[in-house]
Design an enzyme around this catalytic site. Sequence first.
Site, short mmCIF file in Angstrom:
data_model
loop_
_atom_site.label_atom_id
_atom_site.label_comp_id
_atom_site.label_asym_id
_atom_site.label_seq_id
_atom_site.Cartn_x
_atom_site.Cartn_y
_atom_site.Cartn_z
N LYS A 1 -9.01 5.98 -19.24
CA LYS A 1 -9.33 6.48 -20.58
C LYS A 1 -8.10 6.37 -21.50
O LYS A 1 -7.65 5.28 -21.77
CB LYS A 1 -9.85 7.92 -20.49
CG LYS A 1 -10.80 8.16 -19.31
CD LYS A 1 -12.02 7.27 -19.32
CE LYS A 1 -12.88 7.54 -18.08
NZ LYS A 1 -13.96 6.59 -17.92
N ARG A 33 0.84 -1.21 0.00
CA ARG A 33 0.00 0.00 0.00
C ARG A 33 0.87 1.25 0.00
O ARG A 33 0.53 2.27 -0.59
CB ARG A 33 -0.98 -0.02 1.18
CG ARG A 33 -1.81 1.25 1.27
CD ARG A 33 -3.14 1.12 2.03
NE ARG A 33 -3.10 0.24 3.16
CZ ARG A 33 -2.55 0.51 4.36
NH1 ARG A 33 -1.98 1.69 4.57
NH2 ARG A 33 -2.57 -0.37 5.34
N TYR A 72 -17.20 16.13 -14.92
CA TYR A 72 -17.67 14.74 -14.96
C TYR A 72 -18.68 14.51 -13.83
O TYR A 72 -18.49 14.97 -12.71
CB TYR A 72 -16.45 13.81 -14.83
CG TYR A 72 -16.81 12.38 -14.58
CD1 TYR A 72 -17.58 11.67 -15.50
CD2 TYR A 72 -16.40 11.72 -13.43
CE1 TYR A 72 -17.91 10.35 -15.28
CE2 TYR A 72 -16.72 10.40 -13.20
CZ TYR A 72 -17.48 9.72 -14.13
OH TYR A 72 -17.82 8.42 -13.89
N ASP A 118 -8.07 18.50 -14.32
CA ASP A 118 -8.39 17.13 -14.72
C ASP A 118 -8.03 17.03 -16.21
O ASP A 118 -8.69 17.62 -17.06
CB ASP A 118 -9.88 16.86 -14.49
CG ASP A 118 -10.27 15.42 -14.84
OD1 ASP A 118 -9.60 14.81 -15.71
OD2 ASP A 118 -11.27 14.92 -14.29
#
Length: 379
Positions: A195, A46, A98, A170
């Site tokens: 994407k 992690r 978004y 973004d």
Amino acid sequence: MDFETKVIHGGIQNDPATGAVVPAIYQTSTYRQQELGGDAPYEYTRGENPTRFAVESVMAALENGKHGFAFSSGMAAVHAVMTLLHSGDHLIMGNDVYGGTFRLVNSILNELGITYTAVDTADTDAIEAAMQENTKMVYLETPSNPLLHVTDIAAATKVAHAHNALAVVDNTFASPYNQTPLDLGADIVMASGTKYLGGHSDTISGFVVTSDDAVADQIKLIQLSIGAVLSPQESFLIQRSLKTLALRVERHNENAMALAEWLNNHEKVQKVYYPGLPGTPDYEIAKEQMRGFGGMMSIELQDGLDTKKFVENLHVFQLAESLGGVESLIEVPAVMTHASIPREVRLENGIKDELVRISVGIENIEDLKQDLAQGLDAL
Ligand SMILES: Cc1ncc(COP(=O)(O)O)c(C=O)c1O
């Protein structure tokens, strides 16, 4: 190095332990320690994983930043950035961000005492007017989703900095091939790696890049504490995909430009939203700050034409959410990606019920035109 070379040679591209030209997938949760209480570089995945570090370093190189962080989704990346805000802080964001970002701010952060104002960030005066004493972040999405509005990143950043607020971009729609917001003054760039970065519609991921050491320390702490890290397997897959990012995005750009021009002259199409079409303020800014105009566009059919029939009757374009993959996708934001935004808010922001969003893939352009032509002819 220029971009086409950086995707292959930027950041950590070999396995430091063996010299393998492809980074190894370190599929481990933990690491054997040499001594009790020592200062081991790797303790627990992690916090530290070489495969993740490799893709993070490549992303930092591609965005022209110093520090990269990989997350388990784009939303985890957005959330990590917004966790820099505290109760009592105010956020300014785009009014057509978004839908998932809007939901995070409106339903989760709002409950934690973080307030927001949504404005048209393409209008720098609107950002200035929305500033409050407690504004700590200006969050830009450009080109925006789904209306492809373009914000002048340098101008918006100037306003943010004049008020001691962080400027965040973004960069999902553009990808670092088309646009590098840190070069334009932004403090933080983030993206859904699901994407263009992944590019094959087979992984979910998110990235944050910054050159600000203090911000990087905080993002690292948030990444470790919240734990939405990208797995070693997915890190490997994204790094593999990044090697063809320049080639893919170049073709996305070319195909989208050709389709936008063709659709713009089609009698059954009322409006095309694409930043590469001259005659709009979006175009003027895009040509200054972007290397290419991207593979995304939205269209409105002429009044009375059946949008549902159109999107259901295509063969090459698949009716699906998401974007940025090699295959062309089509969707209706009001029903799909932006359904989480209340209808009245959506309409107020110009996202009509009939708006159709297109993610143009890298297929042969004539096949793409033919498919849309037969879909439009059938109406
Ligand atoms: C512009 C933008 N930002 C963030 C996200 C969220 O990314 P993810 O779906 O990988 O969580 C998306 C997803 O569609 C997006 O389009």
